[in-house]
Design an enzyme around this catalytic site. Sequence first.
Site, short mmCIF file in Angstrom:
data_model
loop_
_atom_site.label_atom_id
_atom_site.label_comp_id
_atom_site.label_asym_id
_atom_site.label_seq_id
_atom_site.Cartn_x
_atom_site.Cartn_y
_atom_site.Cartn_z
N GLU A 1 -6.92 -7.65 6.01
CA GLU A 1 -7.64 -8.18 7.19
C GLU A 1 -8.38 -7.01 7.80
OE1 GLU A 1 -7.69 -11.24 8.05
OE2 GLU A 1 -5.87 -12.17 7.26
N CYS B 1 -10.94 -8.33 16.10
CA CYS B 1 -11.74 -8.29 14.86
C CYS B 1 -12.71 -9.46 14.78
CB CYS B 1 -10.84 -8.24 13.64
SG CYS B 1 -9.60 -9.53 13.63
P1 NAD Z 1 -7.92 3.53 12.29
O1 NAD Z 1 -8.86 2.87 11.38
O2 NAD Z 1 -7.53 4.92 11.94
O3 NAD Z 1 -6.57 2.69 12.43
C1 NAD Z 1 -6.50 1.30 12.40
C2 NAD Z 1 -5.04 0.94 12.18
O4 NAD Z 1 -4.67 1.39 10.89
C3 NAD Z 1 -4.07 1.65 13.13
O5 NAD Z 1 -3.05 0.75 13.48
C4 NAD Z 1 -3.52 2.81 12.32
O6 NAD Z 1 -2.19 3.14 12.68
C5 NAD Z 1 -3.56 2.25 10.93
N1 NAD Z 1 -3.75 3.27 9.93
C6 NAD Z 1 -4.63 4.29 9.93
N2 NAD Z 1 -4.52 5.02 8.82
C7 NAD Z 1 -3.54 4.46 8.08
C8 NAD Z 1 -2.96 4.74 6.84
N3 NAD Z 1 -3.40 5.75 6.07
N4 NAD Z 1 -1.96 3.96 6.40
C9 NAD Z 1 -1.53 2.92 7.13
N5 NAD Z 1 -2.05 2.58 8.32
C10 NAD Z 1 -3.05 3.35 8.79
O7 NAD Z 1 -8.53 3.68 13.68
P2 NAD Z 1 -8.28 3.14 15.15
O8 NAD Z 1 -8.87 4.19 16.02
O9 NAD Z 1 -6.88 2.75 15.43
O10 NAD Z 1 -9.21 1.89 15.19
C11 NAD Z 1 -10.56 2.10 14.83
C12 NAD Z 1 -11.15 0.96 14.16
O11 NAD Z 1 -10.22 0.20 13.42
C13 NAD Z 1 -11.73 -0.02 15.13
O12 NAD Z 1 -13.00 0.38 15.51
C14 NAD Z 1 -11.77 -1.28 14.35
O13 NAD Z 1 -12.95 -1.28 13.58
C15 NAD Z 1 -10.62 -1.16 13.42
N6 NAD Z 1 -9.46 -2.00 13.80
C16 NAD Z 1 -9.47 -3.27 13.34
C17 NAD Z 1 -8.44 -4.11 13.67
C18 NAD Z 1 -8.43 -5.52 13.17
O14 NAD Z 1 -7.83 -6.37 13.80
N7 NAD Z 1 -9.04 -5.81 12.02
C19 NAD Z 1 -7.41 -3.67 14.49
C20 NAD Z 1 -7.43 -2.35 14.95
C21 NAD Z 1 -8.47 -1.51 14.59
#
Ligand code: NAD
Length: 475
Positions: A249, A283
Site C-alpha cells: 500500500e 494516502c
Molecule cells: P518514510 O518513507 O521513510 O517512512 C514511511 C514509513 O515506512 C514509516 O512508518 C517508516 O517507519 C517506514 N519505513 C521506512 N523505512 C523502512 C524500512 N527500510 N523498512 C521498514 N519500514 C520502513 O518516510 P516518512 O517521513 O515517515 O513519510 C514520508 C512519506 O511516506 C510521505 O510523504 C508519504 O508519501 C509516505 N507515507 C505513506 C503512507 C501511506 O499511508 N501510504 C503513510 C505514511 C507515509
Amino acid sequence: MAYPDLYMMIDGQRLSGGGRRTHKVVNPATGEAIAELPLADAADLDAALAAAQRGFHRWRDSTPHERAAVLQGAARLMVERQEALARVATLEQGKTLAEARIEVMMNVGLLNFYAGEVFRLYGRALVRPAGQRSTVTKEPVGPVAAFAPWNFPLGNPGRKLGAPIAGGCSVILKAAEETPASALGVLQCLLDAGLPGDVAQAVFGVPDEVSRHLLGSPIIRKMSFTGSTLVGKHLAKLAAEDCKRTTMELGGHGPVLVFADADIDKALDTVVAGKYRNAGQVCVSPTRFIVEAGVHDRFLAGFVERAKKVTVGDGSDPASVMGPMANARRLDAMDRLIGDAVAKGAMLETGGERIGNAGYFFAPTVMSGAPLDAAIMNEEPFGPVALINSYPHEAAMIAGANRLPYGLAAYAWTSDAARQRRVARSVEAGMVGINTAMIGGSDSPFGGVKWSGHGAEDGPEGIDACLVTKAIHEG
Ligand code: NAD
C-alpha cells in the site's frame, strides 16, 4: 492523560530496558518527548521469528470459531477502550480526538467483518469421473512481516494484524516508531480476547535493520507494507530475494476531477473536509483538483473561503478541526514543496506557513496554477495542501488525472451519468469516488495500481492476500 509505558511484545512477553537502544516518542502538538521506546536487537528479532514459526503451526489449524471469537472479542474490547485508545493516538500522532475515535471504529468494523468472513474461506471440488477427486483448497501463506506507518496509528495496525489472523497466519508487526502505543493498544485487545502470544507480536527498531532481518529469514512467507513508494520499492526487492508474497500500500497523489455540471457546493463541502482530514497525511487524500475551466474561479474561491475557516489546534481540544502535522519531517517537506512551487510561478491563495513555533502546526493551504514541473505536482505532498488547476475539457482532465505514475484513489464530481461511467472506467486508480469522498469500507478492497502498489487490504481480498491456493488430485 498519562502516556503508557512502552515495550515490545515478543512471544507474549513485554520486553524493554536490558541495555536496548531507544527512540524518543514526541507529542506533535508540543514537539516535546513523552516516552522512550525500546528498539529491537538481532536477538529480539530472532526470538520473534522463532515464536512466529511456532505460532503459525498452532494457528493454521485453528477453527473458524476460534478465529471469529478472537476477532469479535477484540472488536468488543476496542469499543470498551475506545476513549483510551483514541487519546493515546492523539497524543503521539496529533490528529483530532474525533478522527482517532473513528479510527477505533474502523478497526471494530473490520475485525467484525473478518470474523464473519473466516467461515467463508471456501475451496472447490472439480467435476471428475467416479473414483477420482480433485479439490482446490486455500491455506494460510505462513508467518507474515507487517510494516505499518504512523498516519493511521490505530487503523494501520488493525489492518496489518486482522487479515493474517483471520487467514490462519502468524504475524510480526513493526508499527511506526513514532506511534507505538496505539499499535500496542490494538495488539493488546487481540491478546486479551484470547489470541496466543506467538501468533501476533510487535517489535520496534531501526526500520531498515528490522526489515532486512525479518525479510532475510525464510520463516517469513509474506510481507505487507504501507508507506512511501520509495521505501516500498526497496522492501519489494528484499522480499523478492526469497520470493515472498507481498501486499504493498504505497503513496498516492489523488486527482479530483470537478466538472462544470457538478453540484459545486456539495463538492466543496466534501472535498475541503477530506483535504484537511489528518492534516492531509492520508494516502487517499484529495490533492490535485482538476477543474473544468467554466467553474474554476468559483471552485477556487469557495475552497479558499472554507480552508480559512478550518480551526487548527491541539487534537485533544474539541474545537480543533485539524491537528498538527505528525512530525518535523513533514513541516520541512511542506516548506520545500510550497517554496519550489511558488518559485516556479504558482499562486499561494492561503496558508503556506507554520502556525506558531511550538509543535508542528501548519496552515491549511491552497495553491492555484502550479506548473506541472513543480515538485509538488509530481511528489506526494502528504500535507494540508490543495492544488487547484484549470483544464479545458474532459479528455484533458482524464489525461491530467493519469499523468502521474501513482494510482491509488481518484475522485470525480459530475451530475452526468454517462460521464460518471466514462471517468470511472478511464481513470487509472485502485479506488474511484464519484460524487463522494467515501471510498473505503470493511467489506471493500483498499489498494492501488502502478506506483501505488499491489494487492488489497480489507474486504474478502484482504484475507485472500494471506492465503495460498493448493490443488489436490486423487486418482
Ligand atoms: P518514510 O518513507 O521513510 O517512512 C514511511 C514509513 O515506512 C514509516 O512508518 C517508516 O517507519 C517506514 N519505513 C521506512 N523505512 C523502512 C524500512 N527500510 N523498512 C521498514 N519500514 C520502513 O518516510 P516518512 O517521513 O515517515 O513519510 C514520508 C512519506 O511516506 C510521505 O510523504 C508519504 O508519501 C509516505 N507515507 C505513506 C503512507 C501511506 O499511508 N501510504 C503513510 C505514511 C507515509
